[in-house]
Design an enzyme around this catalytic site. Structure first.
Site, PDB file in Angstrom:
ATOM      1  N   GLY A 134      27.792  24.836  75.150  1.00  0.00           N
ATOM      2  CA  GLY A 134      27.257  25.700  74.090  1.00  0.00           C
ATOM      3  C   GLY A 134      25.973  26.373  74.525  1.00  0.00           C
ATOM      4  N   VAL A 169      20.816  26.365  70.065  1.00  0.00           N
ATOM      5  CA  VAL A 169      20.342  25.101  70.645  1.00  0.00           C
ATOM      6  C   VAL A 169      20.559  25.062  72.153  1.00  0.00           C
ATOM      7  CG1 VAL A 169      20.683  22.604  70.664  1.00  0.00           C
ATOM      8  CG2 VAL A 169      20.707  23.849  68.489  1.00  0.00           C
ATOM      9  N   SER A 196      23.477  16.518  62.525  1.00  0.00           N
ATOM     10  CA  SER A 196      22.812  17.401  61.562  1.00  0.00           C
ATOM     11  C   SER A 196      22.292  16.563  60.403  1.00  0.00           C
ATOM     12  CB  SER A 196      23.842  18.405  61.037  1.00  0.00           C
ATOM     13  OG  SER A 196      23.376  19.015  59.862  1.00  0.00           O
ATOM     14  N   SER A 197      21.273  17.079  59.723  1.00  0.00           N
ATOM     15  CA  SER A 197      20.730  16.323  58.574  1.00  0.00           C
ATOM     16  C   SER A 197      21.714  16.291  57.404  1.00  0.00           C
ATOM     17  CB  SER A 197      19.395  16.918  58.137  1.00  0.00           C
ATOM     18  OG  SER A 197      19.548  18.283  57.827  1.00  0.00           O
ATOM     19  N   CYS A 198      22.767  17.122  57.450  1.00  0.00           N
ATOM     20  CA  CYS A 198      23.721  17.118  56.339  1.00  0.00           C
ATOM     21  C   CYS A 198      24.680  15.933  56.394  1.00  0.00           C
ATOM     22  CB  CYS A 198      24.481  18.433  56.253  1.00  0.00           C
ATOM     23  SG  CYS A 198      25.620  18.682  57.596  1.00  0.00           S
ATOM     24  N   TYR A 215      31.946  19.927  57.554  1.00  0.00           N
ATOM     25  CA  TYR A 215      31.059  19.940  58.726  1.00  0.00           C
ATOM     26  C   TYR A 215      30.391  18.572  58.896  1.00  0.00           C
ATOM     27  CZ  TYR A 215      27.055  21.357  61.634  1.00  0.00           C
ATOM     28  OH  TYR A 215      26.108  21.456  62.631  1.00  0.00           O
ATOM     29  N   LYS A 275      30.631  15.798  61.983  1.00  0.00           N
ATOM     30  CA  LYS A 275      29.459  15.285  62.708  1.00  0.00           C
ATOM     31  C   LYS A 275      29.387  13.758  62.623  1.00  0.00           C
ATOM     32  CE  LYS A 275      27.554  18.996  64.405  1.00  0.00           C
ATOM     33  NZ  LYS A 275      27.423  19.159  65.861  1.00  0.00           N
ATOM     34  N   ASN A 332      17.119  21.329  59.865  1.00  0.00           N
ATOM     35  CA  ASN A 332      17.500  22.753  59.981  1.00  0.00           C
ATOM     36  C   ASN A 332      16.704  23.404  61.119  1.00  0.00           C
ATOM     37  OD1 ASN A 332      18.530  21.940  57.446  1.00  0.00           O
ATOM     38  ND2 ASN A 332      18.457  24.041  56.690  1.00  0.00           N
ATOM     39  N   LEU A 333      17.424  24.110  61.987  1.00  0.00           N
ATOM     40  CA  LEU A 333      16.805  24.694  63.182  1.00  0.00           C
ATOM     41  C   LEU A 333      16.716  26.202  63.073  1.00  0.00           C
ATOM     42  CD1 LEU A 333      18.985  22.606  65.640  1.00  0.00           C
ATOM     43  CD2 LEU A 333      16.551  22.222  65.152  1.00  0.00           C
ATOM     44  N   HIS A 349      22.094  30.964  58.494  1.00  0.00           N
ATOM     45  CA  HIS A 349      21.246  30.058  57.711  1.00  0.00           C
ATOM     46  C   HIS A 349      20.130  30.860  57.044  1.00  0.00           C
ATOM     47  CE1 HIS A 349      23.077  27.010  60.435  1.00  0.00           C
ATOM     48  NE2 HIS A 349      23.082  26.315  59.313  1.00  0.00           N
ATOM     49  N   TRP A 374      19.196  34.234  47.846  1.00  0.00           N
ATOM     50  CA  TRP A 374      20.265  33.478  47.183  1.00  0.00           C
ATOM     51  C   TRP A 374      19.723  32.256  46.443  1.00  0.00           C
ATOM     52  CZ3 TRP A 374      24.241  32.862  51.783  1.00  0.00           C
ATOM     53  CH2 TRP A 374      24.696  34.133  52.156  1.00  0.00           C
ATOM     54  N   ARG A 383      13.727  22.608  52.071  1.00  0.00           N
ATOM     55  CA  ARG A 383      14.293  22.448  53.411  1.00  0.00           C
ATOM     56  C   ARG A 383      13.168  22.216  54.418  1.00  0.00           C
ATOM     57  NH1 ARG A 383      18.094  22.152  50.665  1.00  0.00           N
ATOM     58  NH2 ARG A 383      20.105  23.205  50.781  1.00  0.00           N
ATOM     59  N   ASP A 441      22.945  26.728  45.598  1.00  0.00           N
ATOM     60  CA  ASP A 441      21.683  26.151  46.071  1.00  0.00           C
ATOM     61  C   ASP A 441      21.906  25.144  47.197  1.00  0.00           C
ATOM     62  OD1 ASP A 441      19.669  27.390  44.692  1.00  0.00           O
ATOM     63  OD2 ASP A 441      19.557  25.885  43.089  1.00  0.00           O
TER      64      ASP A 441
HETATM   65  O1  GFB Z   1      20.292  27.581  55.373  1.00  0.00           O
HETATM   66  P1  GFB Z   1      21.351  27.500  54.361  1.00  0.00           P
HETATM   67  O2  GFB Z   1      22.439  28.520  54.434  1.00  0.00           O
HETATM   68  O3  GFB Z   1      22.094  26.097  54.394  1.00  0.00           O
HETATM   69  O4  GFB Z   1      20.716  27.634  52.885  1.00  0.00           O
HETATM   70  P2  GFB Z   1      21.794  24.581  53.917  1.00  0.00           P
HETATM   71  C1  GFB Z   1      19.566  26.930  52.504  1.00  0.00           C
HETATM   72  C2  GFB Z   1      19.113  27.377  51.140  1.00  0.00           C
HETATM   73  O5  GFB Z   1      18.596  28.712  51.216  1.00  0.00           O
HETATM   74  C3  GFB Z   1      20.182  27.400  50.040  1.00  0.00           C
HETATM   75  C4  GFB Z   1      19.123  29.501  50.178  1.00  0.00           C
HETATM   76  O6  GFB Z   1      19.626  26.934  48.834  1.00  0.00           O
HETATM   77  C5  GFB Z   1      20.514  28.901  49.940  1.00  0.00           C
HETATM   78  O7  GFB Z   1      21.027  29.274  48.678  1.00  0.00           O
HETATM   79  N1  GFB Z   1      19.118  30.924  50.552  1.00  0.00           N
HETATM   80  C6  GFB Z   1      18.379  31.903  49.970  1.00  0.00           C
HETATM   81  C7  GFB Z   1      19.853  31.512  51.522  1.00  0.00           C
HETATM   82  N2  GFB Z   1      18.634  33.096  50.508  1.00  0.00           N
HETATM   83  C8  GFB Z   1      19.548  32.888  51.481  1.00  0.00           C
HETATM   84  C9  GFB Z   1      20.205  33.751  52.394  1.00  0.00           C
HETATM   85  O8  GFB Z   1      20.013  34.966  52.423  1.00  0.00           O
HETATM   86  N3  GFB Z   1      21.073  33.179  53.270  1.00  0.00           N
HETATM   87  C10 GFB Z   1      21.312  31.818  53.284  1.00  0.00           C
HETATM   88  N4  GFB Z   1      22.166  31.300  54.185  1.00  0.00           N
HETATM   89  N5  GFB Z   1      20.719  30.979  52.391  1.00  0.00           N
HETATM   90  C11 GFB Z   1      23.341  24.080  55.900  1.00  0.00           C
HETATM   91  C12 GFB Z   1      24.721  23.536  56.023  1.00  0.00           C
HETATM   92  O9  GFB Z   1      22.965  23.836  54.614  1.00  0.00           O
HETATM   93  O10 GFB Z   1      22.405  23.455  56.728  1.00  0.00           O
HETATM   94  C13 GFB Z   1      25.126  23.337  57.409  1.00  0.00           C
HETATM   95  O11 GFB Z   1      25.609  24.360  55.307  1.00  0.00           O
HETATM   96  C14 GFB Z   1      24.048  22.714  58.276  1.00  0.00           C
HETATM   97  O12 GFB Z   1      26.245  22.538  57.404  1.00  0.00           O
HETATM   98  C15 GFB Z   1      22.717  23.375  58.074  1.00  0.00           C
HETATM   99  O13 GFB Z   1      23.934  21.351  58.012  1.00  0.00           O
HETATM  100  C16 GFB Z   1      21.605  22.709  58.827  1.00  0.00           C
HETATM  101  O14 GFB Z   1      20.481  24.090  54.427  1.00  0.00           O
HETATM  102  O15 GFB Z   1      22.020  24.455  52.450  1.00  0.00           O
END
Ligand code: GFB
Length: 316
Positions: A11, A16, A108-110, A137, A141, A166-167, A180, A203, A210, A273
């Site tokens: 990868g 990463v 991952s932290s999830c 996912y 993991k 989260n990275l 993300h 969103w 986080r 969320d």
């Molecule tokens: O980073 P994210 O997509 O994933 O979203 P997770 C984190 C938070 O940010 C959520 C908000 O509450 C989203 O609703 N958010 C606000 C947004 N605006 C935005 C936007 O424009 N785009 C995105 N993407 N989010 C992931 C997992 O969870 O974390 C993966 O789905 C993985 O599996 C990763 O573990 C580290 O932090 O919720």
């Protein structure tokens, strides 16, 4: 790891993997294997075994994965569970079969239960139901962790598992749907600034918290662990983060200010969320003498500068 030993970074073009390659090169490692997706499809077991039979890597860093933000996880759950299980299964089995000295698996932290106490200690794994938005996912993991532990137990391998928070950083995915939150905010505020938009949409409610780790710090942690510890020192696995989190809304204001956007922020409550909070307990990693170095502001600034170099003209 000696400087001339063969190190496979699976990868290596991703967020990463590319950071790990940067770190290894900076430290003077001379034999880094970085097959591209075209050269080696990690989902194809036969090709993976042929590659290992030919190259016989001494060390394997498993940074290859199907990843994405909250919406990507909801939209492609089948791809997330299938591709991740296939990639990690092939590489873990090949590392055992072709006698790699060590393998480092990244989770991952999830993997932790949605409503586990905070901060999340390694011992909370499988103590409750997972967050539904990324369960496929997370299950993949968890499967990777359990596979490494089972191989260590049965075959005496030295496979280490590391759970990053989260990275973000260079080579992240800046797609508006699949990325993300942090790269999405960088792109949204940048586009809003150059197009003089009066508001930008974020969103969800903005209240989920986080924790964000700059990817070069994660790469540093990976090499540090491989060089100084074996799996028994960190068993069953180890968290890597900064120990600090913040609400998405506060993150948005920091990114907005670094990008230099002066319009308003609106929240789209129709978007999910996800889990309310997932702050890692990093006391184990700290006790091994490692701490993250990059502040959130510095990391975002570096990432925005990288984004401007790569996409500044395209995304405007
Ligand atoms: O980073 P994210 O997509 O994933 O979203 P997770 C984190 C938070 O940010 C959520 C908000 O509450 C989203 O609703 N958010 C606000 C947004 N605006 C935005 C936007 O424009 N785009 C995105 N993407 N989010 C992931 C997992 O969870 O974390 C993966 O789905 C993985 O599996 C990763 O573990 C580290 O932090 O919720």
């Amino acid at each position: 790891m000696h400087k001339h030993e063969k190190i496979l970074v699976a990868g290596s073009s991703g967020l990463v993997g590319s950071a790990i390659v940067r770190k290894l090169k900076e430290m003077g490692y001379t034999s880094i294997l970085t097959p591209s997706h075209q050269q080696l499809d990690l989902i194809d077991q036969r090709k993976v075994f042929e590659f290992f039979a030919c190259e016989k890597p001494d060390y394997v860093l498993l940074a290859a994965a199907k990843v994405g933000g909250i919406l990507a996880n909801i939209t492609y759950p089948g791809e997330f569970i299938y591709q991740n299980i296939m990639i990690q299964t092939n590489i873990i089995e090949a590392s055992y079969k072709y006698k790699a000295k060590k393998l480092l698996f990244l989770g991952s932290s999830c993997i932790y239960p949605k409503l586990a106490p905070q901060p999340l200690k390694e011992g909370y794994l499988l103590s409750g139901p997972l967050e539904s938005t990324n369960e496929p996912y997370a299950v993949a993991k968890i499967c990777g962790i359990k596979m490494c532990l089972a191989y260590n137990q049965q075959y005496g391998t030295d496979f280490l598992c590391l759970m990053p928070t989260n990275l973000y950083g260079p080579n992240d995915n800046f797609d508006l749907q699949d990325s993300h939150v942090l790269p999405a905010l960088i792109r949204k505020f940048h586009e809003a600034k150059v197009n003089d938009k009066s508001f930008t949409v974020i969103w969800g409610s903005g209240s989920p918290k986080r924790e964000f780790l700059y990817v070069d710090d994660l790469a540093d942690a990976c090499v540090y662990l491989l060089n100084n510890y074996n799996f028994k020192d960190i068993s069953p696995f180890i968290n890597v983060g900064t120990g600090q989190d913040l609400p998405v809304k506060q993150l948005a204001y920091i990114v907005k200010s670094i990008v230099g956007y002066t319009g308003d922020i609106k929240f789209d409550h129709s978007k999910p969320d996800g889990t309310p909070r997932k702050l890692l307990d990093i006391s184990k990693m700290n006790s091994l003498g490692w701490k993250a170095k990059t502040s959130l502001e510095d990391g975002i600034r570096k990432t925005y500068n990288w984004f401007l170099d790569k996409y500044g003209m395209e995304y405007s």
